[in-house]
Design a protein around this motif. Structure first.
Motif, PDB file in Angstrom:
ATOM      1  N   ARG B  36      45.297  43.693  49.428  1.00 44.84           N
ATOM      2  CA  ARG B  36      44.821  42.416  49.988  1.00 44.84           C
ATOM      3  C   ARG B  36      45.303  41.273  49.123  1.00 44.84           C
ATOM      4  NH1 ARG B  36      38.387  43.051  48.432  1.00 44.84           N
ATOM      5  NH2 ARG B  36      38.779  44.024  46.418  1.00 44.84           N
ATOM      6  N   PRO B  38      45.328  38.325  46.299  1.00 45.31           N
ATOM      7  CA  PRO B  38      46.775  38.130  46.218  1.00 45.31           C
ATOM      8  C   PRO B  38      47.512  39.474  46.187  1.00 45.31           C
ATOM      9  CG  PRO B  38      45.615  37.236  44.271  1.00 45.31           C
ATOM     10  CD  PRO B  38      44.631  38.016  45.046  1.00 45.31           C
ATOM     11  N   LYS B  40      50.472  40.639  45.291  1.00 42.79           N
ATOM     12  CA  LYS B  40      51.286  41.184  44.213  1.00 42.79           C
ATOM     13  C   LYS B  40      50.471  41.988  43.191  1.00 42.79           C
ATOM     14  CE  LYS B  40      55.332  40.262  41.488  1.00 42.79           C
ATOM     15  NZ  LYS B  40      56.244  39.296  40.875  1.00 42.79           N
ATOM     16  N   ILE B  41      49.327  41.469  42.789  1.00 38.81           N
ATOM     17  CA  ILE B  41      48.547  42.197  41.773  1.00 38.81           C
ATOM     18  C   ILE B  41      47.938  43.461  42.365  1.00 38.81           C
ATOM     19  CG2 ILE B  41      46.417  40.816  42.067  1.00 38.81           C
ATOM     20  CD1 ILE B  41      46.110  41.221  38.942  1.00 38.81           C
ATOM     21  N   HIS B  42      47.508  43.398  43.620  1.00 36.70           N
ATOM     22  CA  HIS B  42      46.956  44.605  44.239  1.00 36.70           C
ATOM     23  C   HIS B  42      48.040  45.664  44.436  1.00 36.70           C
ATOM     24  CE1 HIS B  42      43.598  41.825  45.182  1.00 36.70           C
ATOM     25  NE2 HIS B  42      42.889  42.912  44.962  1.00 36.70           N
TER      26      HIS B  42
END
Lengths: 305, 305
Positions: B36, B38, B40-42
């Motif tokens: 989900r 943001p 990129k971090i997920h």
């Protein structure tokens, strides 16, 4: 600190209040993380933790607890945990692979002193210890409130909190079409989460009702955004010496900031609006007990570093 | 996996047991950290979390819970949290400023794919989320046990646990006069803490008595040290392809290991002794329910990667 004196609160000595609370927090932090084996990691943790920050998050936590009628002993471990997490985020943000900063709070950054590997581990250890400290050292609070507080605190750090803001900030550098909504997302996630957690943890652990918890959550969100808008303004208007950290680095990194998007004057007006919205949320609480929180909002709005 | 079959336990199908549990854990991890915003971090969190590890820690946690009579639903969030923390420690250990590893579980390491900055933040987010997940998603357990579990888990990560072992390991590289006590300190702190936390959390959240919790703690300490001794042996006896990670890196880094200190054969004898000591601690529990733990100890002792 003359701006900290609110004209409506002539009798409240904010400076003495802060000195008292900051001393209590510093003493609690010093005892919470003693220098022991293995020495090097504890040294690195203590170096950044006891480097004399403003302690805004722990003080906000203590004041929120007091506002809902709780005792300081119920919330001091949580207040310390907030500062540990804040310190962790600074130590990791300063790393060469992130902001690559050499100076923090007027001193060489953690990795400059201890090396990057130890700085990564010291941050991880501070983060883990913050949860241990709340779980093990909180007294006089029912376990269901401790579990709730830990859930709130953890949420403020991860991919929905601090780390989210940091990632979006990193991926936005150099972008030219960044709007106010996007900037607010970054700031709401980068600074506000820990301030929100501070107020919410104070209210939960202090025994507050759910409505009080939610009012303090909104108050903290406002001053969280306020904090970052003021930070952006200071970055372009102050020198490194005045700030105790590298000034102008947002410009160098080509970061999107409030002054860049709306100019210095509009940014200052926006800060004023955030502050008055925050203060409105305190109406309905015991006026005497809300005084420190009002003064804290003013301090954040008018701080010079 | 022929070595996993203990001659005393002809009827227990360890392989099917592991496949079932690993599937359940993988499914729970997949739901716990959805993709989900943001994104990129997920993505970075999921990349390493779902990279197909052996899931020894979560399975140990589930088996310990079952041993003391608890239900799987009481402990699945904690089991997932253990894997999140283990993944965080791998992502941070692989960073260029730490072990500088390019390969992990047969795939490029997190920072090779997402960059060092995102890898640091993804690790931090996994660590924070592990606590949120236990606090928010554990069901059917009294809050006092949840608080106790969080305290145990946090302690296993920080300056008394994983991070301590890592720091002493780093500061010992290239030292020539390192003895067995020192090596055991490193290993007891680097690998055993999370295995200990796995067993202890399973017992606490599953509703176990204090004596059961302490027996399982000792069992896990033994297999934790066993795990590391076997890791050291595999590092010198197997290829990178067989291990799914860079082989021989302990020798290159001039790290002190069991084979280096006592030779391969004595290291194997030591591993055997640790295993039999661990199994002794399970006597007195329901024999049927202790079968998976016995098989797990055998698996750790005789694993090939």
């Amino acid at each position: 600190m003359k701006e900290d004196q609110d004209p409506q609160l002539p009798s409240f000595d904010f400076k003495s209040f802060m000195v008292d609370k900051v001393n209590a927090v510093n003493q609690a932090l010093d005892s919470a993380v003693p220098l022991r084996d293995p020495v090097k990691i504890h040294e690195a943790m203590r170096y950044s933790l006891l480097a004399g920050g403003k302690r805004v998050r722990p003080v906000l936590c203590l004041a929120a607890c007091d506002l809902v009628g709780g005792k300081e002993s119920m919330v001091m471990p949580a207040a310390c945990a907030l500062e540990m997490i804040h310190t962790m985020s600074l130590v990791h943000d300063d790393l060469p692979c992130m902001d690559n900063d050499d100076l923090r709070r007027g001193k060489p950054t953690n990795h400059k002193v201890y090396g990057e590997d130890i700085a990564v581990l010291a941050g991880d250890a501070l983060l883990a210890f913050s949860f241990e400290h709340i779980a093990v050292s909180t007294v006089g609070v029912t376990p269901d409130r401790i579990v709730r507080a830990i859930g709130e605190l953890a949420k403020s750090i991860g991919a929905e909190g601090l780390a989210a803001g940091q990632v979006v900030d990193i991926t936005s550098e150099g972008l030219t079409n960044v709007g106010l909504d996007h900037l607010e997302f970054i700031h709401v996630h980068k600074t506000a989460p820990l301030l929100e957690a501070a107020a919410v943890l104070g209210a939960i652990l202090g025994g507050g009702h759910d409505e009080d918890v939610e009012k303090l959550r909104k108050f903290a969100r406002n001053i969280g955004l306020l904090f970052q808008v003021v930070d952006d303004i200071l970055d372009v208007t102050k020198s490194s010496k005045e700030l105790g950290k590298t000034a102008g680095k947002d410009l160098v990194a080509d970061k999107v900031t409030y002054p860049k998007l709306m100019g210095i004057n509009k940014s200052k007006e926006f800060a004023e609006k955030l502050k008055s919205d925050a203060l409105e949320l305190l109406q309905g609480f015991d006026p005497e007990k809300s005084t420190p929180l009002i003064a804290l909002a003013n301090y954040i709005a008018y701080r010079q570093n």
